[in-house]
Design a protein around this motif. Structure first.
Motif, short mmCIF file in Angstrom:
data_model
loop_
_atom_site.label_atom_id
_atom_site.label_comp_id
_atom_site.label_asym_id
_atom_site.label_seq_id
_atom_site.Cartn_x
_atom_site.Cartn_y
_atom_site.Cartn_z
N ASP A 78 35.84 31.56 40.23
CA ASP A 78 36.28 30.84 40.66
C ASP A 78 37.28 31.02 40.11
OD1 ASP A 78 38.02 29.39 42.24
OD2 ASP A 78 36.64 27.45 41.68
N GLY A 79 37.11 30.66 38.59
CA GLY A 79 38.00 31.01 38.11
C GLY A 79 38.41 32.09 37.46
N LEU A 80 37.87 33.65 37.78
CA LEU A 80 38.64 34.45 37.89
C LEU A 80 39.35 35.62 38.68
CD1 LEU A 80 38.73 37.69 35.85
CD2 LEU A 80 36.98 37.67 37.18
N LEU A 81 39.24 34.53 39.86
CA LEU A 81 39.94 34.55 41.21
C LEU A 81 41.00 34.54 41.53
CD1 LEU A 81 36.73 34.74 43.71
CD2 LEU A 81 38.00 37.31 42.59
N MET A 82 41.23 32.81 40.77
CA MET A 82 42.04 32.08 40.98
C MET A 82 42.95 32.74 39.78
SD MET A 82 42.28 30.01 43.66
CE MET A 82 40.80 31.64 44.13
N ARG A 83 42.42 33.14 38.59
CA ARG A 83 43.41 33.59 37.53
C ARG A 83 44.20 35.10 38.82
NH1 ARG A 83 42.22 29.38 36.51
NH2 ARG A 83 44.11 29.20 38.20
N LEU A 84 43.11 36.06 39.27
CA LEU A 84 43.76 36.89 39.34
C LEU A 84 45.28 36.16 40.55
CD1 LEU A 84 43.95 39.45 39.77
CD2 LEU A 84 42.11 39.26 42.07
N CYS A 85 44.50 35.40 40.92
CA CYS A 85 45.91 34.70 42.32
C CYS A 85 47.29 34.69 41.07
CB CYS A 85 45.32 33.52 42.85
SG CYS A 85 44.06 34.61 44.29
N ASP A 86 47.78 33.45 40.33
CA ASP A 86 48.30 33.31 39.80
C ASP A 86 48.86 34.10 38.76
OD1 ASP A 86 47.33 30.63 39.90
OD2 ASP A 86 46.43 30.40 38.45
N VAL A 87 48.76 35.63 38.93
CA VAL A 87 49.32 36.65 38.44
C VAL A 87 49.71 37.12 39.45
CG1 VAL A 87 48.84 39.01 36.93
CG2 VAL A 87 47.65 37.43 36.58
N MET A 88 49.04 37.52 40.58
CA MET A 88 49.97 38.07 41.64
C MET A 88 51.22 37.23 42.01
SD MET A 88 48.89 41.12 42.39
CE MET A 88 49.22 41.36 44.00
N SER A 136 52.44 36.04 40.40
CA SER A 136 54.00 35.63 39.52
C SER A 136 54.59 36.83 39.45
CB SER A 136 53.45 35.33 38.42
OG SER A 136 52.50 36.95 37.65
N PHE A 137 55.38 37.48 40.87
CA PHE A 137 55.68 38.57 40.64
C PHE A 137 56.32 38.66 42.06
CE2 PHE A 137 52.26 40.81 38.16
CZ PHE A 137 53.58 41.05 36.78
N PRO A 138 57.51 39.14 42.18
CA PRO A 138 57.72 38.51 44.24
C PRO A 138 57.26 40.32 44.57
CG PRO A 138 59.67 39.07 42.22
CD PRO A 138 58.74 39.56 41.43
N LEU A 148 51.70 52.38 52.98
CA LEU A 148 52.41 50.92 53.48
C LEU A 148 52.18 49.85 53.66
CD1 LEU A 148 55.70 50.79 53.44
CD2 LEU A 148 55.69 50.95 56.41
N ILE A 149 50.53 49.88 54.11
CA ILE A 149 50.36 48.25 54.59
C ILE A 149 49.79 48.39 53.67
CG2 ILE A 149 48.50 48.18 55.78
CD1 ILE A 149 48.57 50.26 58.01
N VAL A 150 48.69 49.85 52.63
CA VAL A 150 47.85 48.43 51.58
C VAL A 150 49.59 47.89 50.63
CG1 VAL A 150 47.29 49.26 49.57
CG2 VAL A 150 46.65 50.39 51.56
N SER A 151 50.43 48.38 50.37
CA SER A 151 51.54 47.90 49.58
C SER A 151 52.11 46.67 50.29
CB SER A 151 52.67 48.87 49.31
OG SER A 151 53.26 48.92 50.83
N ILE A 152 52.00 46.24 51.33
CA ILE A 152 52.42 45.00 52.20
C ILE A 152 51.30 44.28 51.36
CG2 ILE A 152 53.27 44.27 53.70
CD1 ILE A 152 54.34 46.38 55.32
N SER A 153 50.37 44.30 51.44
CA SER A 153 49.25 44.20 51.58
C SER A 153 48.54 43.55 50.42
CB SER A 153 47.47 44.46 52.36
OG SER A 153 47.54 45.10 53.79
N LEU A 154 49.04 43.55 49.03
CA LEU A 154 48.33 43.80 47.95
C LEU A 154 48.85 43.23 47.74
CD1 LEU A 154 47.55 45.22 45.54
CD2 LEU A 154 49.12 46.03 44.54
N THR A 155 50.11 42.08 47.97
CA THR A 155 50.49 40.22 47.37
C THR A 155 49.81 39.62 48.24
OG1 THR A 155 52.52 40.55 48.44
CG2 THR A 155 51.60 40.58 45.75
N GLY A 156 50.05 40.00 49.59
CA GLY A 156 49.95 38.74 50.95
C GLY A 156 48.68 38.15 51.10
N TRP A 157 47.18 38.80 50.46
CA TRP A 157 46.27 38.21 50.31
C TRP A 157 45.78 36.98 49.78
CZ3 TRP A 157 43.61 37.95 46.22
CH2 TRP A 157 43.13 38.07 44.72
#
Length: 303
Positions: free
Chosen positions: A125-135, A137-139, A167-176
């Motif tokens: 849980d901690g690792l995945l949520m820190r990954l979310c925080d990193v994602m 932090s970028f527009p 193109l689909i992967v680039s949009i999904s990379l931050t959407g998840w």
């Protein structure tokens, strides 16, 4: 099938739709756009990408109601003589496919990771949520622009299917990320309820508990978020295409059409860019209104 539709129409959600004029209008507009996009070869009056049918003498004709317009081209033509109305129908199909596919990919990845993080807890849980925080932090548009640009640089002669995949992967990379955080919060509540504890006591595998018991109870917010995110994904795709790193030039989307028309905006040929822009706004607005309605319809406090 008919009985299922009738039961849904008589349900609380169906009643909410019947009594909301704004939702009905938004649903009608969205259905028309989806129908035209799916059946573009039969709905469009011309094939704008068939070079054999293009006539340069018909380039930059104004809409049919203008002084020099032609009844053959209702919304006018672009700089290559393509029918604007037909280009909008084909372009909307590409924008909708990319937008819906990127949202579906984001939902699959985000729901799976959020369910895993919320149910297992601990260092996962901690690792995945820190990954979310990193994602976060970028527009999102910058990340999508970076991935789409790198993909085009690595595969300059790639087939259209690969270009659309990048193109689909680039949009999904931050959407998840939004789905992962939403599902994690709901899972933290559900995992401590009696039905989950009973399944654990009877020896049901954790993966089965997550899939059969927890997942159906956390999908409500996901459906609302996915509906709203479709409009965001379509606008992101249009932005990338406008910047030249989105859909391939041989299969232009609404963003590509806006970029092409932008070169002629101040020379008097306003219809080349205004109509694709209006189409993009219409699709995004109708989907957003449907998302707002679905959020209220699924909220038990507002029933």
């Amino acid at each position: 099938m008919k009985a299922t539709l009738l039961r849904w129409w008589d349900s609380d959600v169906g009643y909410s739709l019947r009594t909301s004029p704004m939702a009905l209008v938004a649903a009608a507009v969205a259905l028309v756009c989806v129908f035209c996009a799916l059946f573009a070869p039969w709905v469009a009056p011309h094939n704008p990408f068939d070079l054999a049918t293009l006539e340069l003498s018909d380039a930059r004709l104004p809409p049919a109601w203008s002084e020099h317009g032609s009844a053959k081209y209702l919304l006018g033509t672009d700089d290559q003589g393509r029918d604007i109305l037909s280009a909008l129908i084909y372009g909307a199909r590409i924008s909708l496919v990319v937008g819906i596919a990127s949202v579906l990919l984001s939902v699959v990845v985000g729901v799976a990771l959020g369910l895993l993080a919320g149910f297992t807890g601990g260092w996962i849980d901690g690792l995945l949520m820190r990954l979310c925080d990193v994602m976060l932090s970028f527009p999102a548009i910058l990340v999508a622009l970076l991935i789409a640009g790198v993909g085009r640089a690595l595969f300059p002669n790639a087939h259209e299917s690969l270009a659309f995949g990048v193109l689909i992967v680039s949009i999904s990379l931050t959407g998840w990320v939004q789905y992962a955080r939403t599902v994690r919060g709901s899972t933290l509540v559900e995992r401590n309820k009696e039905y989950v504890q009973a399944a654990r006591v009877t020896g049901v595998a954790p993966l089965t508990i997550m899939r059969r018991h927890v997942l159906p109870n956390v999908m409500g917010p996901v459906l609302v978020l996915a509906t709203i995110q479709v409009a965001t994904a379509i606008i992101t795709e249009a932005t990338l295409s406008f910047l030249g790193v989105g859909a391939p030039p041989t299969s232009p989307s609404l963003g590509t059409l806006i970029r092409v028309g932008n070169d002629y905006l101040f020379s008097g040929e306003w219809w080349i860019t205004v109509f694709p822009g209006l189409m993009l706004v219409l699709i995004a607005l109708s989907v957003n209104l449907l998302g707002d309605w679905l959020r209220d319809a699924l909220n038990p406090r507002l029933r």
